[in-house]
Design a protein around this motif. Structure first.
Motif, PDB file in Angstrom:
ATOM      1  N   ALA A  68       0.856  -1.189   0.000  1.00 14.03           N
ATOM      2  CA  ALA A  68       0.000   0.000   0.000  1.00 14.03           C
ATOM      3  C   ALA A  68       0.890   1.235   0.000  1.00 14.03           C
ATOM      4  O   ALA A  68       1.974   1.238   0.587  1.00 14.03           O
ATOM      5  N   LEU A  69       0.412   2.266  -0.665  1.00 13.30           N
ATOM      6  CA  LEU A  69       1.085   3.559  -0.649  1.00 13.30           C
ATOM      7  C   LEU A  69       0.174   4.562   0.041  1.00 13.30           C
ATOM      8  O   LEU A  69      -0.962   4.762  -0.393  1.00 13.30           O
ATOM      9  N   SER A  72      -3.762   4.677   0.706  1.00 15.12           N
ATOM     10  CA  SER A  72      -4.808   5.001  -0.257  1.00 15.12           C
ATOM     11  C   SER A  72      -4.878   4.014  -1.407  1.00 15.12           C
ATOM     12  O   SER A  72      -5.952   3.676  -1.879  1.00 15.12           O
ATOM     13  N   TYR A  73      -3.738   3.618  -1.893  1.00 14.24           N
ATOM     14  CA  TYR A  73      -3.676   2.769  -3.073  1.00 14.24           C
ATOM     15  C   TYR A  73      -2.961   1.479  -2.730  1.00 14.24           C
ATOM     16  O   TYR A  73      -1.922   1.485  -2.080  1.00 14.24           O
ATOM     17  N   ARG A  74      -3.495   0.383  -3.170  1.00 15.03           N
ATOM     18  CA  ARG A  74      -2.843  -0.924  -3.019  1.00 15.03           C
ATOM     19  C   ARG A  74      -2.395  -1.349  -4.411  1.00 15.03           C
ATOM     20  O   ARG A  74      -3.200  -1.386  -5.338  1.00 15.03           O
ATOM     21  N   LEU A  75      -1.122  -1.629  -4.562  1.00 21.43           N
ATOM     22  CA  LEU A  75      -0.552  -2.043  -5.838  1.00 21.43           C
ATOM     23  C   LEU A  75      -0.166  -3.507  -5.770  1.00 21.43           C
ATOM     24  O   LEU A  75       0.265  -3.993  -4.726  1.00 21.43           O
ATOM     25  N   SER A  76      -0.304  -4.192  -6.886  1.00 21.89           N
ATOM     26  CA  SER A  76       0.067  -5.593  -6.973  1.00 21.89           C
ATOM     27  C   SER A  76       0.861  -5.817  -8.258  1.00 21.89           C
ATOM     28  O   SER A  76       0.449  -5.387  -9.334  1.00 21.89           O
ATOM     29  N   GLY A 142       5.857  -1.357   1.088  1.00 19.63           N
ATOM     30  CA  GLY A 142       5.890  -0.128   0.300  1.00 19.63           C
ATOM     31  C   GLY A 142       7.034   0.777   0.674  1.00 19.63           C
ATOM     32  O   GLY A 142       8.199   0.393   0.599  1.00 19.63           O
ATOM     33  N   LEU A 143       6.712   1.979   1.121  1.00 18.93           N
ATOM     34  CA  LEU A 143       7.729   2.950   1.542  1.00 18.93           C
ATOM     35  C   LEU A 143       7.767   3.110   3.058  1.00 18.93           C
ATOM     36  O   LEU A 143       8.494   3.948   3.564  1.00 18.93           O
TER      37      LEU A 143
END
Length: 163
Positions: A68-69, A72-76, A142-143
């Motif tokens: 997650a970033l 707000s956003y979950r990336l795969s 993530g970060l």
């Protein structure tokens, strides 16, 4: 100093220099050569292939990757990412998706427009400042890894548009 010793010394000094000079660029360096920041790929790319004539590429990760970033956003990312790259454009992407509300959408294209990156999921796109992608996120966290904030992303108010 004998001639044999001198040749051996020259070989020992020249070998690391020659190996460095002929080493292929990393996937992250290759992205930068097409004017993309390395942070659009997560850490852990194990290899890549690029056909310079067509721009067709393949990047391999050590397994699936998601994070997650800013919450707000979950990336795969799938273990293999494919598409085409040209100066400032990634097209026909496969292997990257983003969760928007309750739906997973495939990121199909990324374009660099000035100091922004435009991400397209087909019928909609979103723009984010380029400086949000100077650091590669890490799979799983993530970060925000090890309770240490790597960098703050400004994803709170992206510019969203419909096509």
């Amino acid at each position: 100093m004998s001639l044999t010793a001198l040749l051996l010394l020259l070989l020992l000094v020249a070998a690391p220099i020659a190996a460095t000079a002929t080493a292929a660029p990393t996937a992250y360096e290759m992205l930068e050569s097409f004017h993309f920041p390395e942070g659009i790929l997560p850490k852990g790319v194990t290899g890549y292939e690029l056909d310079p004539a067509t721009g067709k590429f393949r990047a391999d990760l050590n397994g699936s990757c998601s994070f997650a970033l800013e919450g707000s956003y979950r990336l795969s990312y799938q273990p293999t990412i494919t598409g085409y790259i040209s100066d400032g454009r990634l097209t026909e992407l496969r292997g990257i998706s983003v969760k928007v509300l309750f739906f997973w959408l495939n990121i199909l294209d990324v374009a660099r427009v000035g100091d922004d990156l435009d991400f397209s999921v087909g019928v909609a796109s979103a723009s984010f400042p380029l400086d949000n992608f100077f650091v590669s996120p890490q799979c799983g966290c993530g970060l925000d890894c090890n309770d240490l904030r790597i960098r703050k992303l400004n994803l709170g108010n992206p510019s969203v548009s419909s096509v």
